[in-house]
Design a protein around this motif. Structure first.
Motif, PDB file in Angstrom:
ATOM      1  N   LEU A  47       0.862  -1.183   0.000  1.00 62.18           N
ATOM      2  CA  LEU A  47       0.000   0.000   0.000  1.00 62.18           C
ATOM      3  C   LEU A  47       0.899   1.233   0.000  1.00 62.18           C
ATOM      4  N   PRO A  48       1.158   1.835  -1.160  1.00 58.39           N
ATOM      5  CA  PRO A  48       2.026   3.015  -1.213  1.00 58.39           C
ATOM      6  C   PRO A  48       1.283   4.249  -0.698  1.00 58.39           C
ATOM      7  N   PRO A  49       2.006   5.349  -0.479  1.00 59.22           N
ATOM      8  CA  PRO A  49       1.320   6.599  -0.116  1.00 59.22           C
ATOM      9  C   PRO A  49       0.344   7.016  -1.205  1.00 59.22           C
ATOM     10  N   LEU A  50      -0.737   7.653  -0.798  1.00 57.25           N
ATOM     11  CA  LEU A  50      -1.720   8.135  -1.766  1.00 57.25           C
ATOM     12  C   LEU A  50      -1.126   9.281  -2.583  1.00 57.25           C
ATOM     13  N   SER A  51      -1.604   9.418  -3.797  1.00 57.55           N
ATOM     14  CA  SER A  51      -1.202  10.547  -4.630  1.00 57.55           C
ATOM     15  C   SER A  51      -1.898  11.815  -4.139  1.00 57.55           C
ATOM     16  N   ARG A  52      -1.437  12.945  -4.656  1.00 60.58           N
ATOM     17  CA  ARG A  52      -2.059  14.218  -4.293  1.00 60.58           C
ATOM     18  C   ARG A  52      -3.541  14.218  -4.663  1.00 60.58           C
ATOM     19  N   GLU A  53      -3.856  13.687  -5.851  1.00 58.50           N
ATOM     20  CA  GLU A  53      -5.244  13.625  -6.298  1.00 58.50           C
ATOM     21  C   GLU A  53      -6.086  12.763  -5.356  1.00 58.50           C
ATOM     22  N   ASP A  54      -5.494  11.652  -4.906  1.00 59.62           N
ATOM     23  CA  ASP A  54      -6.237  10.755  -4.024  1.00 59.62           C
ATOM     24  C   ASP A  54      -6.454  11.367  -2.646  1.00 59.62           C
ATOM     25  N   VAL A  55      -5.474  12.098  -2.143  1.00 60.68           N
ATOM     26  CA  VAL A  55      -5.657  12.760  -0.847  1.00 60.68           C
ATOM     27  C   VAL A  55      -6.801  13.771  -0.937  1.00 60.68           C
ATOM     28  N   ALA A  56      -6.837  14.539  -2.034  1.00 62.48           N
ATOM     29  CA  ALA A  56      -7.936  15.488  -2.220  1.00 62.48           C
ATOM     30  C   ALA A  56      -9.276  14.763  -2.296  1.00 62.48           C
ATOM     31  N   ALA A  57      -9.314  13.624  -2.999  1.00 62.63           N
ATOM     32  CA  ALA A  57     -10.556  12.850  -3.097  1.00 62.63           C
ATOM     33  C   ALA A  57     -10.957  12.285  -1.744  1.00 62.63           C
ATOM     34  N   LEU A  58      -9.972  11.881  -0.950  1.00 60.66           N
ATOM     35  CA  LEU A  58     -10.251  11.343   0.389  1.00 60.66           C
ATOM     36  C   LEU A  58     -10.883  12.410   1.276  1.00 60.66           C
ATOM     37  N   ILE A  59     -10.353  13.621   1.227  1.00 62.30           N
ATOM     38  CA  ILE A  59     -10.912  14.717   2.028  1.00 62.30           C
ATOM     39  C   ILE A  59     -12.323  15.045   1.560  1.00 62.30           C
ATOM     40  N   ALA A  60     -12.532  14.999   0.237  1.00 61.68           N
ATOM     41  CA  ALA A  60     -13.845  15.339  -0.323  1.00 61.68           C
ATOM     42  C   ALA A  60     -14.931  14.359   0.107  1.00 61.68           C
ATOM     43  N   LYS A  61     -14.549  13.151   0.517  1.00 61.84           N
ATOM     44  CA  LYS A  61     -15.545  12.190   0.985  1.00 61.84           C
ATOM     45  C   LYS A  61     -16.235  12.663   2.258  1.00 61.84           C
ATOM     46  N   TRP A  62     -15.558  13.541   2.983  1.00 63.15           N
ATOM     47  CA  TRP A  62     -16.087  13.986   4.279  1.00 63.15           C
ATOM     48  C   TRP A  62     -16.694  15.375   4.231  1.00 63.15           C
ATOM     49  N   GLY A  63     -16.750  15.986   3.076  1.00 63.19           N
ATOM     50  CA  GLY A  63     -17.320  17.323   2.986  1.00 63.19           C
ATOM     51  C   GLY A  63     -17.113  17.894   1.602  1.00 63.19           C
TER      52      GLY A  63
ATOM     53  N   PRO B  80     -15.298  19.717  -1.669  1.00 65.45           N
ATOM     54  CA  PRO B  80     -13.972  19.484  -2.258  1.00 65.45           C
ATOM     55  C   PRO B  80     -12.906  20.330  -1.569  1.00 65.45           C
ATOM     56  N   ALA B  81     -11.737  19.757  -1.373  1.00 67.12           N
ATOM     57  CA  ALA B  81     -10.648  20.473  -0.720  1.00 67.12           C
ATOM     58  C   ALA B  81     -10.041  21.482  -1.681  1.00 67.12           C
ATOM     59  N   ASP B  82      -9.891  22.723  -1.210  1.00 67.49           N
ATOM     60  CA  ASP B  82      -9.245  23.741  -2.031  1.00 67.49           C
ATOM     61  C   ASP B  82      -7.756  23.439  -2.155  1.00 67.49           C
ATOM     62  N   ASN B  83      -7.171  23.931  -3.221  1.00 64.87           N
ATOM     63  CA  ASN B  83      -5.755  23.675  -3.481  1.00 64.87           C
ATOM     64  C   ASN B  83      -4.868  24.134  -2.330  1.00 64.87           C
ATOM     65  N   THR B  84      -5.219  25.243  -1.680  1.00 60.61           N
ATOM     66  CA  THR B  84      -4.412  25.758  -0.575  1.00 60.61           C
ATOM     67  C   THR B  84      -4.363  24.768   0.578  1.00 60.61           C
ATOM     68  N   LEU B  85      -5.489  24.149   0.893  1.00 60.00           N
ATOM     69  CA  LEU B  85      -5.536  23.162   1.969  1.00 60.00           C
ATOM     70  C   LEU B  85      -4.685  21.955   1.612  1.00 60.00           C
ATOM     71  N   VAL B  86      -4.822  21.452   0.394  1.00 61.91           N
ATOM     72  CA  VAL B  86      -4.055  20.271  -0.010  1.00 61.91           C
ATOM     73  C   VAL B  86      -2.561  20.573   0.015  1.00 61.91           C
ATOM     74  N   GLU B  87      -2.166  21.756  -0.464  1.00 59.66           N
ATOM     75  CA  GLU B  87      -0.748  22.117  -0.477  1.00 59.66           C
ATOM     76  C   GLU B  87      -0.202  22.302   0.930  1.00 59.66           C
TER      77      GLU B  87
ATOM     78  N   HIS C 146     -15.931  25.175  -1.535  1.00 59.44           N
ATOM     79  CA  HIS C 146     -14.687  24.442  -1.350  1.00 59.44           C
ATOM     80  C   HIS C 146     -14.238  24.556   0.105  1.00 59.44           C
ATOM     81  N   LEU C 147     -13.622  23.497   0.607  1.00 62.62           N
ATOM     82  CA  LEU C 147     -13.077  23.505   1.960  1.00 62.62           C
ATOM     83  C   LEU C 147     -11.726  24.190   1.921  1.00 62.62           C
ATOM     84  N   CYS C 148     -11.606  25.315   2.633  1.00 68.37           N
ATOM     85  CA  CYS C 148     -10.408  26.155   2.555  1.00 68.37           C
ATOM     86  C   CYS C 148      -9.748  26.260   3.918  1.00 68.37           C
TER      87      CYS C 148
END
Length: 893
Positions: free
Chosen positions: A189-205, A207-214, A249-251
């Motif tokens: 199980l490798p680390p999730l990609s950036r896209e997957d981390v954003a998708a994971l956060i979006a499951k709970w509310g 979509p994650a804004d780029n600033t939050l993901v960065e 977006h979640l910021c």
């Protein structure tokens, strides 16, 4: 099973690998599932268990740590199965296993071989009846004697044609090592990609804004792709009140502040296991990697410090960075390890030690520590000043940091203080740090109730430039007071403008500048000259060139670029062109980035930057740069038909005669289908233009002309054309000329005027103006293909939801113009490739497409890469458009 699979973000390949073993294997199998703590092993296995159970697969699970406990756990589950599906053979095996377990209770030297044999016999009976899977989680937590039992059990389960899946985090554990050698396959199980981390956060509310993901990527470092760490950190940010929803977006609020790990994170537990030195030392590492300095800062013996460092490194709390310096492996540990007082005391201790030991020659290290140390560290001041004086010509940014550090540790009564203030202000302007100067000089101003002179007067003049640049109207009067230029009349007018800004009116700093020109009439200097030029940026052509005079290095093309920036009220770009210095930090520099993204057609980036600006300033009253940034966001949303989002962006702004806001309001009303109201809003605002400077109103007139033409109102269109001609005669900028060409071409039906408009729009780097001119040419020109293809490319850049896209497609059909075609050696696509293109057109993600076409996500990515190259597309949007418009053909049946 697709429904469960899509719920496991970023684990499709691992799902496929495990599921293939269970569903398609013809014999028994041993599979090892490896991944770091928090990587989602349990979540994946639980989802698979639910899916397999629905497919009539028997699944036994346990996460016990000893052989007897594992047997007990599995025995309970097997008995439950026996109750549901009675079997004499299974009953016999369960009875034998129960007797062995009962006889062995309380005996630590229990023989595992007969126990595992009987357990395997029971599992074999289950496997003969239906497909059977045994899941043992966290085998790296099992007791030392359990590894032999697991090896015996694995062999027996595999021989019984069942599947054993064991999960682990620590590959060095004895049980893991033994099973890894015998395993049929190992699934990582490798680390999730950036896209997957954003998708994971979006499951709970939202979509994650780029600033939050960065911020998460930077703060969590190597743990960014760890699902548990990412989600618990987001939950902690929410608990701290640092998350907010902006534009759906979640910021992240305070994006410049560090992200902090939650107190129960395993890394903090690892630090605590080192003992008392652990936290002290880890906190000190954030300040220095020098062992003696670390020991002193942490209050430890050097030998104890060295041993603790070794332990923290083995626990992966510390690592050697790319520059060879020891550092915290996860930046978010820094905020979790100590408070502000501890941090300052650590840096103070190290700075004093550098001076006492004669190591003050390492000025860079000393400056860094002194800047973050406690107040009044006078010992470091002289060293910093001498160092900055020595490097200021070659390394101004470094010198500025050292001067600022020295100034922070110098009392205002000290004779060197005025010189330091002047040096800092000049360097801040030289390096484009206008926002920093506007913030920091305010403290200087508070300490001086009277008029200033010398170094302080020069610094105050540059502070005034920074205030105008950053649109800090409330401090302008303070600067004028310090310079001795604040008359009662000027103060009264400034008060009126300030009150208007508090009421939501977008007050231009340009409106303040004429007052300053009068107030500063008897002053001179580079700063005052720059203020006078800023005063003329958005005025009539004659006034601008008179103020420009013979300013060195500003040719006609650059002067026109300055006027272009002024038409958008982009003071950051205007000052950058005049001084040659880019702005760094601050709301105006942020607005500059938003505007640049919008003008080149990168509208998604412009929206993301606007959300970032809002999240960073939620507790700050709206300034004019934020009003304009919000207006750009509203324009984008309106152009895309997202009118509720557009209204939300425009809500705070009062109905003031600002050209940019008026242009957007007019466009929003038109998009809502109320063109009459759009005309009313536009003409009403234009009638009040005398309250502002003329530059910028050309866009309003172009939009008014377009609306009149849409209503077939010849009189209104002629009126807009007349006003546009008068404005161009007054201003004579590229923007006014281009918009006049557009209006004339639209009203008179003249392709030649529109062609000139296209060329000027390109020169201005205004993608929207270029697209609208191309659309008009597509209607009027006898050979429309070139213009429609150009509009088509721009429409792809704006996005599929741009309102004019449908109009463009209908126009191309009506004029008999096919969409742009791209050469390919083999343009026909296979059935699978066509299916992928259709799913992309439906808006599915790569993960969802992989489910639909029954292939891995990487295979989908490879297909898309080839499709982009063959069809000549640069994005999913262009690929979908090519399919929609019939430019993609399949292989004949």
């Amino acid at each position: 099973m697709a429904r469960e699979r899509t719920a496991i973000v970023g684990r499709n390949e691992q799902w496929d690998a495990l599921n293939d073993v269970v569903q398609h294997a013809t014999s028994g199998a041993l599979v090892l599932l490896c991944g770091a703590t928090g990587s989602g092993k349990t979540v994946l296995l639980n989802a698979l268990q639910r899916a397999w159970t629905r497919r009539r697969t028997t699944v036994l699970t346990t996460d016990e740590c000893s052989a007897p406990a594992i047997v007990d756990s599995l025995l309970v589950q097997i008995r439950a199965i026996l109750d549901e599906r009675p079997s004499v053979a299974l009953l016999d095996a369960v009875a034998a296993l129960s007797r062995l377990r009962s006889n062995g209770r309380g005996k630590p030297d229990l023989e595992v071989l007969p126990l595992m044999h009987e357990l395997t016999r029971a599992i074999a009976h289950l496997a003969r009846r239906q497909r059977t899977v045994l899941i043992i989680e966290n085998i790296d937590r099992t007791t030392p004697g359990t590894s032999t039992a697991l090896s015996i059990l694995a062999q027996g389960v595999r021989a019984a044609n069942a599947t054993l899946i064991a999960s682990a985090s620590d590959a060095t554990h004895l049980a893991v090592d033994r099973l890894a050698r015998a395993a049929d396959s190992i699934v990582e199980l490798p680390p999730l990609s950036r896209e997957d981390v954003a998708a994971l956060i979006a499951k709970w509310g939202p979509p994650a804004d780029n600033t939050l993901v960065e911020a998460l990527r930077h703060g969590l470092g190597p743990l960014f792709g760890n699902p548990r760490t990412a989600l618990t950190t987001v939950a902690f940010l929410y608990a701290q009140g640092r998350l907010t929803v902006i534009d759906e977006h979640l910021c992240l609020r305070g994006a410049g502040e560090p992200v902090e790990l939650r107190s129960d994170h395993p890394l903090l537990a690892a630090i605590d296991r080192v003992g008392q030195p652990g936290r002290k030392l880890a906190a000190a590492v954030a300040a220095s990697d020098d062992l003696p300095l670390l020991a002193e800062a942490a209050g430890l013996d050097v030998a104890v410090c060295g041993r603790a460092l070794d332990q923290l490194t083995r626990a992966e709390v510390l690592r050697v960075g790319s520059n060879g310096v020891l550092e915290l492996a996860v930046p978010a540990l820094t905020a979790a390890l100590h408070d502000e007082t501890t941090r300052r005391n650590t840096h103070t201790t190290i700075a004093r030690r550098l001076i006492e030991t004669g190591r003050a020659a390492d000025r860079r290290a000393l400056a860094d520590h002194a800047a973050q140390a406690g107040p009044q560290l006078f010992e470091a001041r002289n060293v910093l000043i001498r160092g900055a004086d020595a490097v200021v010509a070659q390394h101004p940014a470094q010198a500025l940091d050292w001067y600022r550090s020295a100034l922070a540790h110098t009392e205002p009564a000290d004779e060197s203080w005025p010189r330091l203030v002047g040096l800092v202000a000049r360097l801040q302007v030289h390096l484009g740090r206008f926002a920093q100067l506007a913030d920091e000089f305010a403290a200087v101003a508070r300490d001086h109730p009277g008029q200033v002179d010398g170094h302080l007067a020069d610094a105050t003049a540059w502070w005034l430039v920074a205030l105008l640049h950053e649109e800090r109207l409330d401090d302008v009067r303070v600067a004028l007071r310090l310079l001795g230029c604040l008359t009662a009349e000027v103060e009264r007018k400034l008060d009126a403008l300030f009150e208007a800004s508090l009421e939501g009116q977008v007050v231009q700093p340009i409106e303040v500048l004429p007052l300053l020109t009068t107030a500063l009439a008897e002053k001179s200097g580079a700063a005052v000259d720059l203020i006078r030029l800023m005063c003329a940026l958005a005025t009539r052509c004659e006034d601008f060139y008179q103020a420009l005079g013979g300013r060195c290095g500003l040719d006609e093309a650059t002067a026109q670029d300055v006027r272009e920036a002024a038409s958008w009220r982009d003071h950051a770009t205007a000052v950058e062109l005049i001084t040659g210095r880019s702005s760094v930090g601050g709301a105006m520099a942020h607005y500059q980035r938003i505007l640049r993204a919008y003008r080149v057609g990168d509208w998604d980036a412009a929206l993301a930057l606007t959300r970032e600006l809002e999240a960073a300033n939620l507790d700050v009253p709206l300034g004019t740069s934020r009003y304009r940034a919000r207006a750009i966001a509203a324009e984008i949303c309106a152009q895309r038909g997202e009118l509720e989002r557009a209204q939300a962006w425009m809500a705070p702004a009062a109905d003031a005669p600002d050209p940019l806001l008026s242009w957007v309001r007019c466009g929003m009303a038109h998009q809502e289908g109320d063109t009459e109201r759009a005309l009313e809003l536009g003409w009403r605002a234009f009638a009040q233009r005398s309250r502002t400077h003329p530059v910028g109103w050309e866009r309003v007139l172009a939009r008014l002309a377009y609306c009149h033409v849409q209503l077939d109102d010849r009189t209104g269109a002629e009126r807009a054309m007349t006003e546009a001609a008068a404005l161009d005669a007054e201003v004579r900028s590229r923007s006014t000329t281009q918009q006049l060409k557009f209006v004339r071409g639209l009203v008179r039906g003249c392709p030649a005027e529109l062609a000139e408009s296209v060329n000027l729009a390109k020169l201005r780097r205004d993608a929207y103006a270029e697209a609208m001119s191309c659309l008009a040419l597509g209607e009027l020109d006898s050979t429309p293909e070139r213009w429609l293809h150009q509009a088509y490319e721009l429409a792809n850049r704006f996005g599929r939801t741009w309102y004019a896209r449908d109009r463009l497609q209908r126009l191309m059909q009506r004029r008999g113009v096919a969409p742009p075609r791209y050469q390919a050696r083999d343009s026909a696509l296979s059935a699978t490739e066509l299916q992928i293109v259709d799913l992309v057109s439906d808006g599915l993600t790569n993960r969802q497409i992989a489910l639909a076409v029954r292939m891995s996500e990487k295979a989908v990515e490879a297909h898309l890469t080839r499709l982009f190259a063959r069809i000549g597309c640069r994005s999913r949007v262009e690929l979908a458009a090519a399919r929609l418009e019939g430019r993609i053909a399949g292989v004949p049946a």
